[in-house]
Design a protein around this motif. Structure first.
Motif, PDB file in Angstrom:
ATOM      1  N   ILE A 150      11.259  -5.478   4.508  1.00 54.87           N
ATOM      2  CA  ILE A 150      12.933  -5.742   5.351  1.00 54.87           C
ATOM      3  C   ILE A 150      13.136  -5.158   6.144  1.00 54.87           C
ATOM      4  O   ILE A 150      13.196  -5.262   6.864  1.00 54.87           O
ATOM      5  N   LEU A 151      12.438  -3.750   5.802  1.00 53.26           N
ATOM      6  CA  LEU A 151      13.379  -2.820   6.396  1.00 53.26           C
ATOM      7  C   LEU A 151      12.408  -2.468   7.695  1.00 53.26           C
ATOM      8  O   LEU A 151      13.087  -2.350   8.751  1.00 53.26           O
ATOM      9  N   ALA A 152      11.815  -2.440   7.480  1.00 53.76           N
ATOM     10  CA  ALA A 152      10.998  -2.721   8.694  1.00 53.76           C
ATOM     11  C   ALA A 152      10.282  -3.469   9.347  1.00 53.76           C
ATOM     12  O   ALA A 152      10.345  -3.003  10.729  1.00 53.76           O
ATOM     13  N   LEU A 153      10.723  -5.153   9.328  1.00 54.20           N
ATOM     14  CA  LEU A 153      10.601  -6.198   9.940  1.00 54.20           C
ATOM     15  C   LEU A 153      11.860  -6.105  10.869  1.00 54.20           C
ATOM     16  O   LEU A 153      12.177  -6.116  12.128  1.00 54.20           O
ATOM     17  N   ALA A 154      13.354  -5.169  10.073  1.00 53.63           N
ATOM     18  CA  ALA A 154      14.355  -5.058  10.565  1.00 53.63           C
ATOM     19  C   ALA A 154      14.597  -4.846  11.997  1.00 53.63           C
ATOM     20  O   ALA A 154      14.861  -4.265  13.105  1.00 53.63           O
TER      21      ALA A 154
ATOM     22  N   ALA B  49       9.757  -1.322  -5.841  1.00 54.09           N
ATOM     23  CA  ALA B  49      10.969  -1.492  -5.294  1.00 54.09           C
ATOM     24  C   ALA B  49      10.187  -1.089  -3.568  1.00 54.09           C
ATOM     25  O   ALA B  49      10.571  -1.626  -2.824  1.00 54.09           O
ATOM     26  N   CYS B  50       9.231  -0.282  -3.417  1.00 59.42           N
ATOM     27  CA  CYS B  50       8.736  -0.417  -1.854  1.00 59.42           C
ATOM     28  C   CYS B  50       7.966  -2.240  -1.790  1.00 59.42           C
ATOM     29  O   CYS B  50       8.185  -2.186  -0.241  1.00 59.42           O
TER      30      CYS B  50
ATOM     31  N   TRP C 194       1.221  -1.369   0.128  1.00 57.78           N
ATOM     32  CA  TRP C 194       0.037  -0.011   0.102  1.00 57.78           C
ATOM     33  C   TRP C 194       0.982   1.161   0.440  1.00 57.78           C
ATOM     34  O   TRP C 194       0.495   2.418   0.245  1.00 57.78           O
ATOM     35  N   THR C 195       1.778   1.365   0.661  1.00 61.08           N
ATOM     36  CA  THR C 195       2.547   2.109   0.480  1.00 61.08           C
ATOM     37  C   THR C 195       3.143   2.384  -0.610  1.00 61.08           C
ATOM     38  O   THR C 195       3.951   3.828  -1.687  1.00 61.08           O
TER      39      THR C 195
ATOM     40  N   MET D 286       1.767   1.485  -3.811  1.00 63.76           N
ATOM     41  CA  MET D 286       0.878   1.859  -4.748  1.00 63.76           C
ATOM     42  C   MET D 286       0.539   3.318  -4.505  1.00 63.76           C
ATOM     43  O   MET D 286       0.337   3.838  -5.304  1.00 63.76           O
ATOM     44  N   THR D 287       0.555   3.677  -3.040  1.00 66.76           N
ATOM     45  CA  THR D 287       0.275   5.396  -2.939  1.00 66.76           C
ATOM     46  C   THR D 287       1.153   5.915  -3.533  1.00 66.76           C
ATOM     47  O   THR D 287       1.243   6.865  -3.878  1.00 66.76           O
ATOM     48  N   ILE D 288       2.440   5.770  -3.538  1.00 70.33           N
ATOM     49  CA  ILE D 288       3.812   6.886  -4.120  1.00 70.33           C
ATOM     50  C   ILE D 288       3.464   6.604  -5.424  1.00 70.33           C
ATOM     51  O   ILE D 288       4.104   7.035  -6.268  1.00 70.33           O
ATOM     52  N   ALA D 289       3.313   5.239  -5.926  1.00 71.30           N
ATOM     53  CA  ALA D 289       3.681   5.120  -6.928  1.00 71.30           C
ATOM     54  C   ALA D 289       1.799   5.974  -7.869  1.00 71.30           C
ATOM     55  O   ALA D 289       2.004   6.774  -8.733  1.00 71.30           O
ATOM     56  N   LEU D 290       0.686   6.264  -7.450  1.00 70.81           N
ATOM     57  CA  LEU D 290      -0.178   6.998  -7.387  1.00 70.81           C
ATOM     58  C   LEU D 290       0.275   8.453  -7.495  1.00 70.81           C
ATOM     59  O   LEU D 290      -0.152   9.432  -8.514  1.00 70.81           O
TER      60      LEU D 290
END
Length: 522
Positions: free
Chosen positions: A322-326, A315-316, A214-215, A217-221
């Motif tokens: 990975i970065l969020a879970l890290a 890319a997101c 969803w991040t 898709m939001t940036i793509a939008l």
């Protein structure tokens, strides 16, 4: 096969370049089925030859629990959603509970994931060039060692990879519908909602997958799609609400699980270097780290040049979970495990295939050969690897035990493999009590049903072993669940160690009283 690309199988976009000749239908499905058949063949060796390891015996245990208990009391101490165990329960009712039957559900999901790559490209009518890239991606995924490894485990990761890859596909198609008119937008929204909801149902960390999609898709939008924003925002929001509705019955269980996990002395130790382990699973092995990374970067270069919205989306999807879970593991609770990113493997292989297509024509075949050769090396390494041999160890105990022997076991979660494999022999006493041992005033490590050993267990050990000349001790991760060595010190006071059976992470020790006599406990 010409694999030059104007389109990505997961992130298609029309360009000014010609579409190229369509792949004849018979040839396309023949190639898709050949890749799928290769995937199946590579996932069959060792399927029944390896013993179940501890986590797989958890699956067998919970699949045998009554359905009502599985959805009410089990989530209070088990750290996984009950959805996979429910699927496995139905599967084993049809095919049995032997090793191959338990694992075959994961094999089916993994093979379907391979088939879904080219089938999705053809179903979505993405064009010949995207279909060629999708066929190559399917070939790469068929020989991906991590995909093969987890296809041979009775755990939810292979099924989550299928659901997660479908979610990425539907997200890509939804973003594409913002770029060009598409009467099937509701198909993509519905598919995205259902597949993302299932991804979250298959593992608690699936919420990080949803975050990435969803991040993205939001940036793509906002950064890469033309047209009016309101219907696009409504479409993304509606798909998100749908995913939440699919997942919502699990939310009360998740809240209780998180409350229980907050009190666990978790066994994982996270460092930022662990992030590379996620790439090992995505690429298919350490030997593929750099070749796959280079090809994926080339794929992203193509997306940046030709499909900017999908560049941001993928890319997101690839990086953010990975970065969020890290970050969560570093700041809140260490839950970072490389296998949690198996669902990104299909996307990684699609981007790898796109990177091959981005190469000059003379380098494409050598690049494919390198990826396949290194993948074969990683697959052979997996076939030769050893896992916990509960089947062999427990068979030896049943064979070598004598009347009057007593068997102790800790942590009590080894009750799962003992119950599955040890159908004869002496009874087993679990320390500090049978699984699940809930709400004891002591440290819990792996889950809320498996407490650590404490000094008060000494009295029970003495009572259980009194008058027995031989004691078998089954242990797994003894230093984690008994850091002070209470159990072994107590046995050493009155017995001598005469045999150790090693099982690649678990051990069984045989103690005998010296000269046939027992020294009193001290």
């Amino acid at each position: 096969m010409d694999i030059s690309s104007q389109q990505s199988p997961l992130t298609p976009l029309p360009t000014a370049a010609p579409r190229g000749r369509d792949v004849p239908q018979a040839r396309f499905w023949t190639l898709a089925l050949l890749a799928t058949g290769l995937a199946l063949l590579l996932r069959l060796p060792t399927l029944a030859g390896r013993s179940l390891w501890l986590d797989e015996t958890y699956s067998a245990w919970f699949a045998a629990v009554p359905l009502r208990e599985l959805w009410t009391s089990v989530p209070l101490y088990e750290t996984h959603p009950p959805f996979y165990y429910t699927l496995l329960k139905g599967w084993t009712a049809l095919f049995g509970t032997h090793e191959a039957a338990l694992r075959s559900l994961s094999v089916l999901a993994s093979v379907l994931t391979v088939f879904a790559l080219p089938a999705g490209a053809r179903w979505a009518r993405l064009g010949a060039k995207a279909e060629r890239v999708a066929l190559l991606a399917a070939l790469f995924l068929a020989v991906n060692a991590a995909s093969i490894q987890y296809a041979q485990q009775a755990r939810p990761y292979a099924i989550q990879a299928l659901a997660g890859s479908l979610a990425v596909f539907f997200a890509g198609m939804l973003v594409l519908s913002f770029v060009r008119p598409d009467p099937r937008r509701w198909y993509w929204m519905t598919g995205l909602a259902v597949s993302t909801g299932l991804t979250m149902w298959l593992h608690n960390t699936g919420v990080f997958a949803a975050l990435g999609m969803w991040t993205g898709m939001t940036i793509a939008l906002l950064a890469g799609t033309p047209g009016p924003r309101r219907p696009q925002i409504l479409a993304v929001a509606a798909a998100g609400i749908g995913a939440l509705l699919v997942w919502s019955p699990f939310v009360p269980m998740l809240i209780k699980q998180n409350a229980a996990m907050a009190h666990l002395a978790y066994w994982i130790r996270f460092t930022p270097r662990n992030v590379t382990a996620a790439w090992t699973v995505i690429s298919g092995g350490q030997v593929l780290h750099y070749p796959v990374a280079l090809l994926v970067l080339l794929g992203f270069v193509w997306l940046w040049q030709r499909a900017r919205a999908h560049f941001w989306l993928l890319a997101c999807v690839l990086v953010l979970p990975i970065l969020a879970l890290a970050g969560y593991s570093y700041v809140v609770k260490p839950v970072f495990l490389s296998r949690l990113f198996l669902w990104l493997g299909p996307l990684g292989m699609a981007l790898t295939a796109l990177g091959v297509a981005r190469l000059p024509s003379r380098w494409r075949l050598p690049a494919v050969a390198v990826v396949l050769a290194l993948s074969a090396h990683a697959v052979l390494g997996f076939y030769r690897s050893r896992t916990e041999d509960w089947r062999g160890m427990l068979a030896q105990v049943a064979r070598d035990s004598r009347p009057g022997d007593v068997v102790l076991a800790f942590p009590n979660e080894v009750q799962m493999p003992v119950t599955y494999y040890m159908k004869s022999g002496p009874a087993v006493a679990y320390l500090p009590g049978p699984f699940p041992a809930l709400h004891l005033p002591r440290t819990y490590t792996g889950n809320s049903g498996a407490p650590n050993i404490a000094p008060e267990d000494v009295a029970r050990i003495r009572a259980l072993t009194a008058g027995h000349p031989r004691v078998w001790l089954i242990e797994r991760l003894a230093k984690l669940y008994d850091p002070d060595g209470i159990v072994m010190k107590e046995l050493a006071n009155r017995y001598r160690l005469v045999q150790t059976i090693e099982g690649n992470g678990a051990n069984i020790r045989l103690y005998e009283a010296a000269d046939g006599t027992l020294r009193p406990g001290r």
